[in-house]
Scaffold this motif. Structure first.
Motif, short mmCIF file in Angstrom:
data_model
loop_
_atom_site.label_atom_id
_atom_site.label_comp_id
_atom_site.label_asym_id
_atom_site.label_seq_id
_atom_site.Cartn_x
_atom_site.Cartn_y
_atom_site.Cartn_z
N ARG A 2 30.57 25.10 37.80
CA ARG A 2 31.54 24.30 36.85
C ARG A 2 33.04 24.63 37.18
N GLY A 3 33.67 23.53 37.19
CA GLY A 3 35.15 23.94 37.65
C GLY A 3 35.62 24.00 38.92
N ARG A 4 36.62 22.94 39.23
CA ARG A 4 37.32 22.90 40.69
C ARG A 4 38.45 23.40 40.68
N VAL A 5 38.35 24.28 41.89
CA VAL A 5 39.84 25.04 41.96
C VAL A 5 40.49 24.66 43.41
N LEU A 6 41.62 24.00 43.58
CA LEU A 6 42.29 23.80 44.80
C LEU A 6 43.09 25.07 45.08
N ILE A 7 42.93 25.87 46.27
CA ILE A 7 43.53 26.95 46.45
C ILE A 7 44.60 26.65 47.77
N ILE A 8 45.70 26.93 47.59
CA ILE A 8 46.84 26.66 48.50
C ILE A 8 47.24 27.89 49.04
N ALA A 9 46.78 28.26 50.21
CA ALA A 9 47.17 29.80 50.72
C ALA A 9 46.93 29.92 52.08
N GLY A 10 47.30 31.22 52.39
CA GLY A 10 47.18 31.55 53.99
C GLY A 10 45.79 32.14 54.10
N SER A 11 45.24 31.96 55.31
CA SER A 11 43.94 32.45 55.77
C SER A 11 43.92 33.95 56.23
N ASP A 73 40.37 20.80 38.72
CA ASP A 73 40.69 21.20 37.42
C ASP A 73 41.68 22.25 37.29
N ALA A 74 42.16 22.95 38.49
CA ALA A 74 43.06 23.78 38.39
C ALA A 74 43.68 24.18 39.82
N VAL A 75 44.72 24.77 40.17
CA VAL A 75 45.26 25.04 41.36
C VAL A 75 45.82 26.55 41.31
N LYS A 76 45.74 27.02 42.58
CA LYS A 76 46.06 28.40 42.74
C LYS A 76 46.95 28.46 44.04
N THR A 77 48.17 28.83 43.90
CA THR A 77 48.97 28.84 45.26
C THR A 77 49.05 30.57 45.44
N GLY A 78 48.76 30.97 47.00
CA GLY A 78 49.11 32.09 47.42
C GLY A 78 50.43 32.40 48.37
N MET A 79 49.99 32.82 49.65
CA MET A 79 50.99 32.70 50.69
C MET A 79 51.48 31.39 51.00
N LEU A 80 52.77 31.40 50.77
CA LEU A 80 53.28 30.12 51.27
C LEU A 80 54.37 30.17 52.51
N ALA A 217 40.72 34.40 40.15
CA ALA A 217 39.48 34.57 39.02
C ALA A 217 40.24 34.08 37.84
N VAL A 218 41.52 34.08 37.58
CA VAL A 218 42.39 33.39 36.59
C VAL A 218 42.26 31.93 36.90
N ALA A 219 42.41 31.62 37.82
CA ALA A 219 42.38 29.96 37.98
C ALA A 219 41.06 29.35 37.70
N ALA A 220 39.95 29.95 38.25
CA ALA A 220 38.72 29.70 38.00
C ALA A 220 38.31 29.49 36.57
N GLY A 221 38.93 30.44 35.80
CA GLY A 221 38.56 30.51 34.20
C GLY A 221 39.31 29.30 33.83
N LEU A 222 40.45 29.14 34.01
CA LEU A 222 41.17 27.95 33.44
C LEU A 222 40.51 26.60 34.07
N ALA A 223 40.16 26.48 35.22
CA ALA A 223 39.41 25.41 35.67
C ALA A 223 38.05 25.13 34.93
N GLN A 224 37.41 26.13 34.41
CA GLN A 224 36.03 26.00 33.41
C GLN A 224 36.36 25.87 32.19
N GLY A 225 37.80 25.79 31.84
CA GLY A 225 37.94 25.54 30.57
C GLY A 225 38.20 26.67 29.53
N LEU A 226 38.18 27.91 29.94
CA LEU A 226 38.56 29.11 29.16
C LEU A 226 40.02 29.04 28.88
N VAL A 233 41.24 38.03 30.76
CA VAL A 233 40.13 39.25 30.25
C VAL A 233 38.93 39.18 31.53
N ARG A 234 38.41 38.07 31.69
CA ARG A 234 37.27 37.91 32.59
C ARG A 234 38.12 38.27 34.03
#
Length: 271
Positions: A2-11, A73-80, A217-226, A233-234
């Motif tokens: 449950r919850g879709r996260v698009l991650i924009i970051a480096g490998s 349902d949420a986006v997370k950015t890392g290394m740009l 982990a925060v992005a996953a929580g937001l995507a899942q409606g937390l 906290v999670r």
């Protein structure tokens, strides 16, 4: 799932941080991870040995296709990496139109000391990316750059958090792991106030990817409606469990146990 996260970051070719850690984290927490890769890095637990940036137009294409088909349902950015990459990410998110929760991890320096964000790009990050952010998750060295002040104790963390809020993001999770002492303090700052989260420090050299993991982990929580606090906290609990059970791999800063939530024995029993 449950919850879709698009991650924009480096490998991270070593698998401990970056896109690899982000995917593992979302999967371990029951969310779906899609990616837009901004750079390829050659690294291990000892450091970053090479970086190959992805062209901005290809970054935009990855984001567009991810949002148009599977969606998020949420986006997370890392290394740009640089200003051109930040601009490409912001343009792609703006073109999508529908606002999404965005967790911005302002990755600047790798665990081994390699710079992952050009100095000239810091102002671009502040001016262009932070307005998209629902929450930013800097560690203390990153916060010192963004807030323009030294941070040597918890009182200074509180001042810095207020300055970071003034940059435009509605929430800041300021991570205190770089301060000395047996207790670790993280601050969650919003317009309503600042809440401190304290925990015992886990003594380990296997800390590679903690920042990427926490933000995902925060992005996953937001995507899942937390709610924001519940997601934080999670996420903190997950990172602590992954740290305590780190597999001890590598000669330097080793990876966490991202699979801490999984039970292979239970799956074998089901088979």
């Amino acid at each position: 799932m449950r919850g879709r996260v698009l991650i924009i970051a480096g490998s991270d070719s070593g698998g401990g941080a970056g896109i690899q850690a982000d995917i593992k984290t979302c999967t371990a927490l029951g969310a779906y991870a899609a990616t837009a890769i901004t750079a390829l890095t050659a690294q291990d637990t000892l450091g970053v040995h090479g970086v190959h940036p992805v062209p901005p137009e290809f970054i935009r294409q990855q984001i567009r296709l991810g949002l148009e088909d599977i969606g998020a349902d949420a986006v997370k950015t890392g290394m740009l990496g640089d200003s051109a990459t930040i601009e490409a990410v912001c343009e792609a998110l703006a073109a999508h139109g529908t606002p999404l929760p965005v967790v911005v991890d302002p990755v600047m320096v790798a665990k081994g000391g390699h710079h992952l964000l050009a100095e000239a790009a810091v102002e671009t990050l502040k001016r262009r990316l932070l307005p998209f952010a629902s929450i930013i998750t800097p560690n203390l060295p990153e916060a010192e750059v963004l807030a323009g002040m030294p941070i040597g104790e918890v009182a200074a963390m509180r001042t810095a958090a207020e300055k970071l809020l003034a940059l435009g993001a509605p929430a800041v999770l300021l991570k205190g792991g770089h301060l000395p002492g047996p207790r670790l303090v993280d601050l969650l700052a919003t317009r309503e106030g600042i809440e401190a989260f304290e925990s015992d420090r886990i003594e380990s050299r296997h800390t590679h990817g903690t920042g990427c993991t926490l933000a995902s982990a925060v992005a996953a929580g937001l995507a899942q409606g937390l709610g924001l606090r519940g997601a934080v906290v999670r996420a903190r609990a997950y990172v602590q469990a992954a740290l305590r059970t780190a597999p001890g791999l590598g000669k330097g800063h080793g990876p966490l146990n991202h699979a801490v939530t999984l039970d292979p024995a239970r799956l074998a029993a089901l088979g």
